[in-house]
Design a protein around this motif. Structure first.
Motif, mmCIF file in Angstrom:
data_model
loop_
_atom_site.group_PDB
_atom_site.id
_atom_site.type_symbol
_atom_site.label_atom_id
_atom_site.label_comp_id
_atom_site.label_asym_id
_atom_site.label_seq_id
_atom_site.Cartn_x
_atom_site.Cartn_y
_atom_site.Cartn_z
ATOM 1 N N ILE A 41 0.725 -1.169 -0.007
ATOM 2 C CA ILE A 41 0.048 0.193 0.090
ATOM 3 C C ILE A 41 0.509 1.725 -0.207
ATOM 4 N N ASN A 42 1.512 1.288 0.999
ATOM 5 C CA ASN A 42 3.125 2.380 0.689
ATOM 6 C C ASN A 42 3.645 2.480 -0.562
ATOM 7 N N GLN A 43 3.325 1.506 -1.213
ATOM 8 C CA GLN A 43 4.329 1.140 -2.341
ATOM 9 C C GLN A 43 3.197 2.427 -3.650
ATOM 10 N N THR A 44 2.394 1.928 -3.185
ATOM 11 C CA THR A 44 1.306 2.247 -4.153
ATOM 12 C C THR A 44 0.925 4.236 -3.589
ATOM 13 N N ILE A 45 0.327 4.440 -2.457
ATOM 14 C CA ILE A 45 0.543 5.611 -2.706
ATOM 15 C C ILE A 45 2.195 6.735 -2.845
ATOM 16 N N LEU A 69 -0.655 -3.777 -12.161
ATOM 17 C CA LEU A 69 -0.029 -2.579 -11.396
ATOM 18 C C LEU A 69 0.667 -3.780 -10.257
ATOM 19 N N ARG A 70 -0.337 -4.370 -9.434
ATOM 20 C CA ARG A 70 0.146 -4.774 -8.334
ATOM 21 C C ARG A 70 1.390 -6.282 -8.828
ATOM 22 N N ASN A 71 1.478 -6.965 -10.249
ATOM 23 C CA ASN A 71 2.298 -7.724 -10.444
ATOM 24 C C ASN A 71 3.729 -6.506 -10.531
ATOM 25 N N ASN A 72 3.115 -5.349 -11.080
ATOM 26 C CA ASN A 72 4.258 -4.944 -11.319
ATOM 27 C C ASN A 72 5.376 -4.473 -9.712
ATOM 28 N N LEU A 73 4.245 -3.721 -9.079
ATOM 29 C CA LEU A 73 5.247 -3.230 -8.155
ATOM 30 C C LEU A 73 5.504 -4.569 -7.401
ATOM 31 N N GLN A 74 4.590 -5.772 -7.158
ATOM 32 C CA GLN A 74 5.758 -6.453 -6.723
ATOM 33 C C GLN A 74 6.685 -7.346 -7.595
#
Length: 1069
Positions: A41-45, A69-74
């Motif tokens: 969540i912090n990364q998404t912010i 996005l979730r896969n990209n951020l992870q």
């Protein structure tokens, strides 16, 4: 999680505003609705921040539900952790900031360190105050709620070890208020039995809307309870019950503006009570008046007691008691809160204490007691709600004797004693405060500490009598002063310049004063402790310990007045254990945990943390004497409930399969991405037919077989998890190749009535004996290029596996060229058929000049395909094509000939410029075509013999001169064709042709078989006629330039594609 969902009036304008928000609060709030990890969540912010460092909560929520996005951020996080590299892969659906170095591990850990305050872009109602801060988050959650309901994760398919393991409830988006109350009520065996036993037959009267909704909700609650009781799931989805509850009329009014667990408890009980009343009324077939005296509603008796309200000695009324609402102001424990609510506090010094105008005494106790601790208060000044977080003590056992009417006289006497004790207590506290808070210059200080300071200043020595104890609330300020003094003790004290007499006086007097003051304070403290203990023990006698209630559940709230999270502690009597029900998580707990989480109070010195302190919000007590409330009984399933369980088991199996399919899809997708990065794209994928990994499907090859290919994949999709996908796809390919492998004899015998080569590209390749590697490759390519919905994960799996297989299929440069030539020939074959069909339709419409153009195009393409002697089935049936073209010439010639005979000044320009160039192509075709040209020449020559020499005959002579010449130069055609539904259109055309020309195929058996090459074709070859073809896409026409190629005998259709643009046609030369 619960938030204020009061609707903003439509007439209020919305303006963007910037609000300071604590990052930790935002992360907690978002975590409750999404269930995602804090770091993510912090990364998404961080990813959503703009160039000024601001972000929108709505964008954060939306991106959190984006799988890409979730896969990209992870993946970016993993790369950063493993390689210490801040590079990330960009996502076209994510802002540029999403791929910035802000996703580094250092950033993701910031929320665990110092406080971070961000500028959050809010869309809040104009002129609204602090309460609007959370509106933006709620709107984002509302938009995402339907998505959350559809998300399937591991918790949905987790199974409990046995039915003894309590089941949780899934939070489907801001539904903790629902879960906390339902779990508290479900764990009451008596209430659970009432719900499970609820049934209703056909109602013999028209129900009101409220009655219908009450019955519907109770039935859905019954279904939910049986799943919580007998389902193998560890967590149950309450979506249907929540939707039924939100459809009730009570929720549509202004009385329920936000999800509050105590209000929900009231509404739930009311709905179930109304449902039982409706069913009971129907069974007894009586009216409302009679019902009240005959029908006993079990829900009503379950939660309803009675109090008598006394306003004076001669005026008293009886009222029903359902839920008790305790005001938290000036109450520090449950007993005092109940006394203040019903009788008024015996402590007359309290600021909230008013003159007692009435008293309430219990006359009948409910089996279950709901006590709501009202921790919210509304400020008329700020127009905002705030939460009271002061400690409030409650107990696992509660005696209600001191509030019973039967003990009224005893209690009134004890209250008189309590008033006296409270008066003495406050007098002593005031006296103690006069020593501890001595006034001086608008400030206050401890008199004992003042003496110490003077003594130390005068003598340079310290006085160390016993200080007041810290646990005395009245000595808090004095203790603080002492602590401050100790902190500054490192500074040496310089004695003052005094005479010996002065110093002797100070040394003799001040210690005496200090000893005297501290002795008095100690005596006062001891007397205060005695009075408090006497007040505490005032009601501690056996006569007032007869009516016992035990604590069953505690609903805890963490958050502010408008936003936070609910969970519930439940005591299981049969197991003698406490359990913590936090939505889908159910864990064993103990009383110390319950008390610590629910008592409230300030647990940290950080003021920003104060609103987050959890505290009890609703207490559920049960009558200890009524054993039936907690005694569980065996419940035998009814057929309808068994169906609910069977349906849920089927759904569970489907969800397990979905999870496995998603895992398989992710694995295959990872393989594809790894292959794409580790090797160059194969040359086959660079062909126009396969341009790019995300290219749209080739309509020439894929569109005609979309439905049939999807149908065959659908028949095998149930085997995906039972058979290795690679082997399963190979089995499908083999079946498809076998299905579309008609022999040459079968195709020849069916011509011209049916052409099986139009069914599928595989049938065309089989008829031409194309090598198996090309047949396999084309069907793999078709599968991987199928246009399918993103929701169909099984077909997506087939596509990914086909892509992987295509990447593994090694083809040499020669094989690549041959593959391209085969596909181009197939598209040219379909172009021939399409042009023929358009030409026939135009011929029937007597548009002979246009029809001949299409027939000429079809014949030219067909001649080029026929040149491949080793593959004789590449072309259309030449007998049908050539004879239909001659038929069109014949009709056209007859029309022109008749006009020339009947119209004196008729010109033959159209014959010279259109008829003759097309007619000359017949000389390059079959012997029958060449014989037909001779016949045409003979007819027009005979006409010249019959004409008198005049201007008319001169025109005819000019025409005959050109008719008898050899063809020279080139002629261009520009046509548009529609290649859709070729099979149906072809068979319909042939039937129509036979119907109007019964003898059309009489002599076909005398002609050469299409299997053999035409002699004229072999001798003469193809004529040099550039052709422009325009293809149709359904109702839209898209012209496409077809270039003639002289290399390797390829046709002008070699690079044709429905999606390409065409050049304007050239003029004739």
């Amino acid at each position: 999680m619960t938030v204020d969902t009061a609707a903003v009036p439509e007439n209020k304008k919305t303006n963007p505003s910037i609000t300071k928000r604590d990052r930790r609060d935002v992360i907690r709030q978002v975590r409750e609705i999404t269930g995602l990890d804090d770091n993510f969540i912090n990364q998404t912010i961080e990813a959503c921040k703009d160039s000024t460092g601001r972000y929108s909560l709505e964008q954060v929520i939306n991106l959190l539900f984006d799988d890409n996005l979730r896969n990209n951020l992870q993946q970016s996080t993993n790369n950063n952790n493993n390689n210490n590299n801040n590079q990330s892969h960009s996502n076209p659906n994510v802002p540029v900031q999403a791929t910035a170095a802000a996703l580094s591990p250092q950033t993701s850990d910031r929320n665990h360190g110092d406080t971070i305050t961000d500028d959050v872009i809010e869309i809040s109602p104009e002129n609204d105050n602090q309460q609007a801060i959370d509106d933006d988050l709620e709107r984002a959650l509302q938009l995402s709620r339907e998505t959350v309901e559809q998300i399937i994760d591991e918790s949905d398919i987790a199974e409990r070890k046995s039915f003894d393991e309590p089941a949780g409830l899934k939070n489907i988006g801001n539904t903790c208020w629902f879960s906390s109350i339902v779990q508290a009520l479900y764990t009451l065996p008596y209430f659970r039995q009432l719900i499970l036993n609820f049934t209703h037959s056909v109602i013999n009267r028209e129900l009101t809307e409220s009655e219908k909704q009450a019955i519907c909700f109770t039935e859905e609650l019954r279904n939910l309870f049986i799943l919580m009781l007998k389902s193998t799931r560890r967590s149950i989805n309450p979506d249907r019950a929540i939707k039924k509850f939100k459809n009730t009329r009570k929720l549509c009014g202004v009385d329920f503006s936000h999800e509050d667990c105590s209000e929900f408890a009231i509404h739930l009980i009311d709905l179930v009570e109304l449902a039982y009343e409706t069913v009971g009324k129907n069974l007894m077939n009586i009216d409302n008046t009679t019902l009240s005296t005959n029908f006993i509603n079990p829900i009503n008796t379950f939660v309803t007691g009675e109090v008598i309200v006394e306003r004076n000695e001669h005026n008293s009324i009886r009222e029903a008691l359902r839920q008790i609402n305790i005001q938290m102001i000036d109450s520090s424990n449950l007993y005092d809160g109940l006394e203040t609510l019903w009788l008024g506090s015996a402590d007359e010094s309290l600021s909230s204490q008013q003159a007692i105008v009435e008293q309430r005494w219990l006359t009948r106790l409910p089996p279950v007691l709901f006590i709501c601790l009202n921790r919210y208060r509304f400020s008329q000044t700020t127009k905002q709600a705030s939460k009271i977080i002061t400690p409030f003590e409650f107990y696992p056992e509660l005696y209600l004797d001191r509030y019973m009417l039967t003990n009224k006289n005893l209690i009134l006497n004890k209250r008189n004693i309590a008033r006296t004790l409270y008066a003495q207590l406050h007098e002593l506290e005031d006296t103690l405060n006069s020593y501890l808070k001595y006034p001086c210059n608008n400030e206050s200080f401890s008199l004992a500490n003042a003496i110490r300071v003077v003594y130390e200043y005068a003598t340079g020595c310290r006085l160390n009598p016993t200080l007041p104890k810290r646990n005395d609330s009245v000595s808090f300020d004095q203790t603080t002063t002492s602590n401050r003094s100790r902190q500054n003790s490192i500074i040496p004290i310089q004695r003052s310049h005094l005479s010996n007499e002065e110093l002797q006086f100070i040394q003799n007097t001040l210690p005496t004063w200090l000893t005297e003051i501290e002795a008095k304070c100690a005596n006062i403290r001891e007397e205060i402790r005695r009075l408090k203990n006497e007040l505490k023990q005032l009601y501690n006698e056996s006569q007032l310990k007869q009516v016992l209630y035990t604590l069953h559940a505690v609903c805890v709230h963490e958050g502010s007045a408008t936003l936070g999270h609910f969970w519930t502690y439940v005591y299981h009597i049969d197991r003698q254990k406490w359990y913590r029900y936090n939505d889908n998580e159910v864990t064993e707990s103990k009383w110390s945990d319950v008390f610590e989480d629910a008592i409230g109070g300030q647990r940290t010195c950080n003021d920003r943390e104060v609103p987050r302190v959890p505290s009890a919000y609703l207490l559920v007590y049960i009558n200890a004497e009524q054993k039936s409330l907690s005694n569980d009984v065996y419940y035998e399933l009814t057929p309808d409930l068994q169906r609910i369980l069977d349906d849920d088991l089927t759904l569970l199996q489907q969800q397990i399969e979905t999870i496995k399919l998603e895992q398989l899809y992710n694995d295959l997708k990872t393989i594809c991405e790894r292959v794409e990065k580790s090797q160059l794209i194969h040359k086959v994928l660079n062909l126009p037919f396969f341009s790019g990994p995300n290219a749209t499907f080739d309509s020439e090859i894929v569109r005609p077989v979309i439905d049939s290919t999807i149908r065959v994949l659908k028949t095998y999709e149930t085997k995906i998890l039972s058979i290795e996908l690679n082997h399963l796809l190979q089995e499908i390919i083999e079946k498809e190749i076998k299905t579309y492998s008609p022999t040459t004899n079968i195709i020849t015998s069916a011509l011209p009535y049916h052409d099986y080569r139009l069914q599928h590209v595989l049938a065309y390749l089989s008829a031409n004996r194309i090598d198996m590697i090309y047949r396999q490759r084309v069907i793999y390519d078709i599968i991987r290029l199928l246009p399918i919905s993103n929701d169909d994960i099984r077909l997506k799996l087939f596509k990914l596996q086909a892509t992987i297989i295509c990447n593994d299929m090694k083809m040499s440069n020669d094989e690549v060229q041959e593959y391209q030539k085969i596909l181009s020939d197939y598209k040219d074959f379909r172009s021939v058929i399409a042009a023929y069909l358009v030409g026939y339709q135009l011929m029937n419409d007597n548009k002979f000049d246009d029809a001949i153009t299409y027939f000429c195009v079809a014949c030219e393409y067909n001649l080029r395909l026929s040149k491949q002697c080793m593959l004789p089935m590449r072309a259309m049936d030449s007998y049908l094509l050539f004879k239909t073209r001659r038929l069109c010439f014949e009709k056209w010639n007859d029309v022109v000939l008749n006009r020339f005979k009947t119209i004196p000044d008729y010109r033959l320009d159209i014959m010279i410029h259109q008829f003759l160039p097309c007619l000359m192509q017949l000389k390059l075709s079959s012997e029958d075509d060449q014989a037909y040209i001779t016949e045409i020449q003979r007819i027009w020559c005979l006409l010249l013999d019959k004409l008198e020499p005049n201007e008319h005959s001169i025109v005819l002579e000019e025409f005959l001169q050109r008719l008898l010449e050899q063809p020279v130069g080139q002629h261009y055609h520009s046509v548009s064709i529609n290649k859709h539904q070729l099979i149906e259109r072809y068979e319909e055309t042939v039937r129509d042709l036979i119907h109007h020309n019964p003898s059309f195929f009489t002599h076909k058996n005398e002609q050469q078989s299409p299997v053999r090459s035409n002699r004229a074709t072999n001798v003469i070859g193809s004529v040099q006629i550039p052709i422009v073809i325009h293809h149709h896409q359904q109702q839209q026409q898209r012209p496409i330039q077809q270039y003639r190629s002289n290399q390797r005998g390829s046709s002008p259709m070699q690079q044709g594609d429905d999606e390409q643009d065409s050049l304007p046609p050239s003029s004739s030369s």
